[in-house]
Design a protein around this motif. Sequence first.
Motif, PDB file in Angstrom:
ATOM      1  N   THR A  56       0.838  -1.212   0.000  1.00  0.00           N
ATOM      2  CA  THR A  56       0.000   0.000   0.000  1.00  0.00           C
ATOM      3  C   THR A  56       0.871   1.260   0.000  1.00  0.00           C
ATOM      4  O   THR A  56       0.527   2.281  -0.607  1.00  0.00           O
ATOM      5  CB  THR A  56      -0.938   0.031   1.228  1.00  0.00           C
ATOM      6  OG1 THR A  56      -0.159  -0.073   2.411  1.00  0.00           O
ATOM      7  CG2 THR A  56      -1.958  -1.066   1.157  1.00  0.00           C
ATOM      8  N   GLU A  57       2.027   1.126   0.689  1.00  0.00           N
ATOM      9  CA  GLU A  57       2.964   2.287   0.697  1.00  0.00           C
ATOM     10  C   GLU A  57       3.392   2.607  -0.723  1.00  0.00           C
ATOM     11  O   GLU A  57       3.343   3.779  -1.173  1.00  0.00           O
ATOM     12  CB  GLU A  57       4.205   1.957   1.540  1.00  0.00           C
ATOM     13  CG  GLU A  57       4.036   2.308   2.998  1.00  0.00           C
ATOM     14  CD  GLU A  57       5.254   1.928   3.813  1.00  0.00           C
ATOM     15  OE1 GLU A  57       6.365   1.818   3.227  1.00  0.00           O
ATOM     16  OE2 GLU A  57       5.080   1.716   5.039  1.00  0.00           O
TER      17      GLU A  57
ATOM     18  N   MET B  90       1.935   1.746  -3.478  1.00  0.00           N
ATOM     19  CA  MET B  90       0.813   2.252  -4.274  1.00  0.00           C
ATOM     20  C   MET B  90       0.550   3.738  -3.939  1.00  0.00           C
ATOM     21  O   MET B  90       0.353   4.584  -4.831  1.00  0.00           O
ATOM     22  CB  MET B  90      -0.445   1.411  -3.986  1.00  0.00           C
ATOM     23  CG  MET B  90      -0.392   0.034  -4.661  1.00  0.00           C
ATOM     24  SD  MET B  90      -1.638  -1.058  -4.000  1.00  0.00           S
ATOM     25  CE  MET B  90      -3.093  -0.368  -4.707  1.00  0.00           C
ATOM     26  N   GLY B  91       0.565   4.062  -2.606  1.00  0.00           N
ATOM     27  CA  GLY B  91       0.318   5.442  -2.164  1.00  0.00           C
ATOM     28  C   GLY B  91       1.360   6.406  -2.763  1.00  0.00           C
ATOM     29  O   GLY B  91       1.015   7.503  -3.239  1.00  0.00           O
ATOM     30  N   LEU B  92       2.645   5.947  -2.735  1.00  0.00           N
ATOM     31  CA  LEU B  92       3.720   6.782  -3.273  1.00  0.00           C
ATOM     32  C   LEU B  92       3.510   6.979  -4.773  1.00  0.00           C
ATOM     33  O   LEU B  92       3.741   8.083  -5.311  1.00  0.00           O
ATOM     34  CB  LEU B  92       5.093   6.131  -3.000  1.00  0.00           C
ATOM     35  CG  LEU B  92       5.518   6.137  -1.529  1.00  0.00           C
ATOM     36  CD1 LEU B  92       6.704   5.205  -1.308  1.00  0.00           C
ATOM     37  CD2 LEU B  92       5.885   7.580  -1.129  1.00  0.00           C
TER      38      LEU B  92
END
Lengths: 138, 773
Positions: B720-721, B723-725
């Motif tokens: 998720t990190e 993807m978020g970045l």
Amino acid sequence: MINNLLIIEDEEDTVGILKRLLSANHFAKNIHVLRNGKEGVDYFEALAADKNGTAPELVLLDIYMPEMTGWDFLDWFTYRYKNDFPNTSVCMITVSDDPQYQQRASRYSCVVELIQKPLSRQHLSYLRNFQIHRKRLY
Amino acid sequence: MLRIPLRISLIYFIVGTTWIVTTDLLLHFVFQIDRGLTVAIAKGLLFVTVSSLLLYLLSRRNYRQLSQSEKQYRALFENNPSPTWIYKLSDLRFLAVNDAAVQKYGYSQEEFLSMTCLELRPPEEMERFLNFVGTYQQEYMSAGTWRHLLKNGQTIYTTINTYPVDFDGEEAALVIAQDITKQIEKEREAEQKNQELEKLNEKLLEKRERLRYVQKLAKVAGWEYYPDEDQLVGADEILSLFSHEDQGALTYAELFEAIVPEDLPRVLRANKQLLRTGQKTEVSYRIRWEEQIRYLRQVGEADLLDGERILRGMVQDVTAMKKMEDERDQVGSTLRRTLDSITDGVIELDRTWRVTRINKAFERLLDIEAGNVVGLAVLDVFPDAVSLRSYPEYTNAMEKGSVSRFEEYYAGRDKWFFVTVIPTQEGIAAYFQDITERKKHEEQARIWLHRYESVAKATREAIFDFDLTTMILVWNQGLERIYGYGPEYHETPLSWWEERVHPDDRHRASKSLNEGISNGSTFWSEQYRFRCANGVYKYVEDSGHIIFDSNQEAVRMIGSLRDIDDLTRANAENKRLAEIITKVNNVVVITDVEGRINYINPRFTEVTGYTFEEVAGRKPGEVLQGPESDLEVVRHMGESLRERQYFSVEIINYTKDGRKYWMHVDCTPIYDDFGNHQGFIAIQNEVTERKEKEVLLQEHVRVLKEISWLNSHEIRRPVTEIMGLMYLIKDTDCDEEKNELYGLVNEAAHNLDRIVREVAVKAYSLYGEKGFS
């Protein structure tokens, strides 16, 4: 634009990415970050005691955290928010895709949304619209 | 008959008259002597006439006496209880038979009189009989034993006594036949059996007692005594019985003096009694005559002759008979000798119910003396006779002339008698056979049987009495009560029993029974299946006591057929269960109420290594449990046992050599039929393998859960990190910021890689493999 946003999340990296996303989209004026549910409880207790304190309009709440999980926090908060923090909404954020989480989250009336990480720009605009809509209701 | 004296007198008269007339005429005409011829003739004629008349009178008297004795003779013949007949010696034709013969042989009087003696003989005895007739002697004799044929074809054995008689001028023989068939048969069957010998003796004695009646026929002399004239007629006749020479000069007084002194009082007493009462009396005595002892028997009774009261009687010379008896006794068998010691009691009564005679045996049986009772009314002697059950039997015999036989208990003497009452000329005669002993035994047996019956009712047994000579079984009601066979099966042949033994058991049971009887043991027992009336087979235990006679031959078996069906079936069931318990793979432990082992099955030893001897009386827990046995489970087991409750647990136990194993234990209290607590039965299964798998499985599950959590959180978090970045990178236009974000993405990707490795290590650890580092 939301005046006061509260983030309860233990992961530093996630918080960092989240803050970047929020500021890039101008989502909130003030952002306050807490590490777990227990800190959240203390925060709201202090707010309730302080007449001049301003309650956040939105809380981004992680589920898995040390000391006190998001669920435990919600169990405490549900009995308090209607009287003490009627303008506070909760949006849960989690990495899990467990469908049971959706069901469980819907039982708490303060929870407006459960969002699977990572948060995107679309999520933020949805939350912003919801918040405008909500304000209009009151 | 009376013509004979007249004829004699007439002959005498004619001869005398002729002699007188002829001699007188001769004297007159030849010698010319004429001296009152007419007077002389008249004198002679008068003498002859008078003497003829006298002769006639005397002859007539003699002949009257003769006819009297003939009447007696005939009465004795006709009333003789033994078959008696007279046959002509020349052609062997029957001349007369009595009623007893008609009854015994089945021919009517007419048939008899048209037959010859040969027709009574079986073919093989014809020659013997003809030889016997050929050597017939002119005296009383016992002709021995003969076989005779009855009209119905049956052969009987008889002993024959015969005596020559003159029958209407014919040379004839009087025959008295005694039917001894039964005795002969018995003698043959059981000559050596003492008990039967005694019975036989009694029978023979009874016969002989009757024979004595008949023997009166021999050597009888009649006499008459005229009390008014004190005149005795017939003494000479008596003397002629044993005197061959004519010694007419002897008188009765001389005869009287010849009586043996010891017997004299008895004779006098009898004579006095006869004189006084006129009742029939009998007395036997001995006289010494010509240096010989003679036995006489005298019978006298009162009678009326032409309106005049006279005493009349007979004297019988029984010497020959006595001698014959002595001889017979001397040469006779042991059997016959014993006859003298045992006899039936005989009592004779006349028509006025007075005792006319009792014999020695009767005296002995009823403990009385003939002298005290003869002449008395029977009810004076036996006052309680009226109350006897059998009293009507005597009355019937007396009034209707019927013969009756019955058993009677005489309370006055505490004795049982078998009584035979036969009508006689004078009244009745009763023969008493003492059967007290037999009765007592019978009564005892009956009492025992009765007691046994009442006991047997409470048991599940059918009692039987098995007669080994007839092969007949007599059953009691148990046969109906337990096996359903009704009263029609009270008596059954042995084959009936055999048919009802289960076919599979029949041969074995029959063989066992035969061996049991023949091997001389006194007890026999066998188990087999017996078919009930409803067709169902029951297991029975058949046991019997074998009874032997004096020859050590088995004669009967008293036994019982006991229903052991439930027992046997229960045993079979138990055996089956025991076999199952022995063979099952489960460990079975049975304990007493206190939980101490009193049974283990072989599997217990296989699993634990302990033998029964090592664990008997110990508690399973102290033997089997060890350091790793769960104390909580042990406590639960203890509590359940105390409260007698079922429990099912799994626990770690230890074998004798210390190996650890898991045991599943199902334990339940056991109770008997009455609800009494008997202990516990524990069925145990070794579940070590399953338990070990379970532990392994739990570990797998734990690991998998961990992996699953790692999946959902640890791995997804860096994803998720990233993807978020990537969202941030997409949104920004500033290159500097983009570079910074790429750096963060790179960092997150490494983070992700590290976490994936961790998961892989955990996953492979489940299968014991190294990670891929």
